[in-house]
Scaffold this motif. Sequence first.
Motif, short mmCIF file in Angstrom:
data_model
loop_
_atom_site.label_atom_id
_atom_site.label_comp_id
_atom_site.label_asym_id
_atom_site.label_seq_id
_atom_site.Cartn_x
_atom_site.Cartn_y
_atom_site.Cartn_z
N LEU A 1 0.84 -1.21 0.00
CA LEU A 1 0.00 0.00 0.00
C LEU A 1 0.86 1.25 0.00
CD1 LEU A 1 -2.78 -1.01 2.58
CD2 LEU A 1 -3.03 -0.78 0.11
N TRP A 2 1.92 1.25 0.80
CA TRP A 2 2.79 2.43 0.88
C TRP A 2 3.53 2.65 -0.43
CZ3 TRP A 2 4.67 0.11 6.10
CH2 TRP A 2 3.72 0.40 7.09
N LYS A 3 3.89 1.56 -1.09
CA LYS A 3 4.56 1.71 -2.39
C LYS A 3 3.62 2.35 -3.41
CE LYS A 3 8.04 -1.96 -2.23
NZ LYS A 3 8.45 -3.28 -2.80
N LYS A 4 2.36 1.96 -3.37
CA LYS A 4 1.38 2.55 -4.29
C LYS A 4 1.22 4.04 -4.04
CE LYS A 4 -1.20 -1.72 -5.09
NZ LYS A 4 -2.43 -2.50 -4.80
N GLU A 5 1.48 4.45 -2.81
CA GLU A 5 1.40 5.87 -2.47
C GLU A 5 2.71 6.61 -2.82
OE1 GLU A 5 0.21 6.35 1.61
OE2 GLU A 5 -1.38 4.86 1.41
N LYS A 6 3.65 5.89 -3.46
CA LYS A 6 4.93 6.46 -3.91
C LYS A 6 5.80 6.94 -2.75
CE LYS A 6 3.83 6.00 -8.29
NZ LYS A 6 4.46 4.95 -9.11
N MET A 7 5.70 6.28 -1.60
CA MET A 7 6.59 6.62 -0.49
C MET A 7 8.00 6.15 -0.80
SD MET A 7 4.51 5.72 3.00
CE MET A 7 2.89 6.42 3.34
N ASN B 1 7.53 3.89 8.80
CA ASN B 1 6.19 3.33 8.99
C ASN B 1 6.22 1.89 9.46
OD1 ASN B 1 4.95 5.70 8.31
ND2 ASN B 1 4.37 5.09 6.24
#
Length: 543
Positions: A380-386, A394
């Motif tokens: 999920l965090w990768k999809k948010e481009k973190m 996180n």
Amino acid sequence: MTLSDKVYSTLKELVAEPGVSGTESENLTSEKIYSIISEIPYFQNNKKNFGMELIEEDPYGRSFVWGVVHGKEQSNNTLILTGHLDVVEVEEFGHLKPVAFNIEECTKRISELNLDKEALRDLESGEWIFGRGTADMKYGIALDIEMLRELSEERNFKGNLLFLAVPGEESNSEGMIASVPFLLKLQEERGYDYCGVIVSECCIPDNENDKLKKLYMGTVGKIMPLFFCVGKETHAGESLKGLNPNALVSEINRLLEYNPDFSDQVNDTITPPPTCLKQLDLKELYSVQTPLYAAAYYNILTLSISEDKLMRDLKELSLKAFNNVLDLLKEKRDKFIKKSPDKVQYMEVEPCVMTYEELLMEVKAKVKDFDIYMKGKVELWKKEKMDNQTIAINIVKETYEKYNSKKPMIIVSFIPPYYPHKYLQGIDDKSKRFIEVIDETIELAEKKFNEKLIKEDFFMAISDLSYTGIEGSKNLDHLSSNIVGYDINYKLPLDCLDKLNIPGIVFGGEGKDFHKYTERLNVPYSFNVVPELYKNMIFSLLK
């Protein structure tokens, strides 16, 4: 064309393909390199000896490029020539951004920008060319390609010459890291025995009067400790009833920032002291509640210190920071009590410092399928481009929140990227032979070209040489457990590196002002001297 003309021509082609790190444009440079190699007659006749390899799960779909020439005389001995194909962006070029990737136009017009005395002198000498990627490091890639082309014609050597061009060095070295299992696969399937690796980064003069050319016997390491501080939230009107984690993270910064005790030293080389790369609390919106979490991560460069020793030192510093905060808090609280003895309520806190490994072990013992849960969160965090560093913060937060004993603490960990230090020493036959060849090359440089080439211990600008093996005996399980997100978010093949451990150096042309608009490459040394030194070194190692 002469060899130096060929290197220059290839350099012009490569610079013209921007390949800015961490963008899809890196693919254009990979494709250009692949195209150049595919036109070499040897590879047209040996199509299984070159290719582009896609980096798994890479958000930009990047690839590294490879090619291997087999000598006429068979041997498992294999020498690797490698470098990175990506460059940093060109915002600082201002109105010259359109010509930053054109060597001749950029050199012609660079004086339109403000040049310092040294850059102006170099420009007026006519011995330097300017442009993004000239020195860092498309010259090195061009040199490697032309070595491959030249030696593929006669193949008058014994063994194999392997070329590797990787993306992502200017970001998180995704290309070199991805190539490690590939190199191990070649070793296992084809029997290659890696006798050495040369990273073709340019040497950098120490100052404007430095005429010495350098060959680096190792590369500096980099480790980024993260301090995740947990406080106790409270209403701002009752500040003494809580513990603000910003106080903890601030005291850590006071103790660690510029602290020379964390500078590593080997011989005359010493690393700069640590500096904070980011400090923040994790409170997202305004309220009169104090933050619960704060974090900071630091840049620490290494030459010889072990990760275990560094972690012990960082835990000790964290405990000192915690006690300092509590002592100062008590001192200030006692002063306040004298002013208002009837209205003071406060919380007692015991200092607590844990490593991420210790925290993770306790959480995994209580929480079923924690790794599966965390993998889902990371996706999920990768999809948010973190970025990797934010994801790491996180992960620590999520791990703490699954921990049963909720209390103020400091959690110490390492976060991506991790660069092991490497240093070439004569501890086995391979490295002894490599050092002999280096000494021969230094002698040749002086006798034939009147160039004073010296051995420096470490390349201090960080390089992909870090990912050519793990030196010494390391507790890899302990190391990987303290790297946040290891094997979930950060794919670092420590086991493969441990199996490779290839002796290597950093050796290329001469450049200045990496990552500045005055980036430039010295022409006489880089085009007339270094290619001949490379040939001598290659033939000496593969004979």
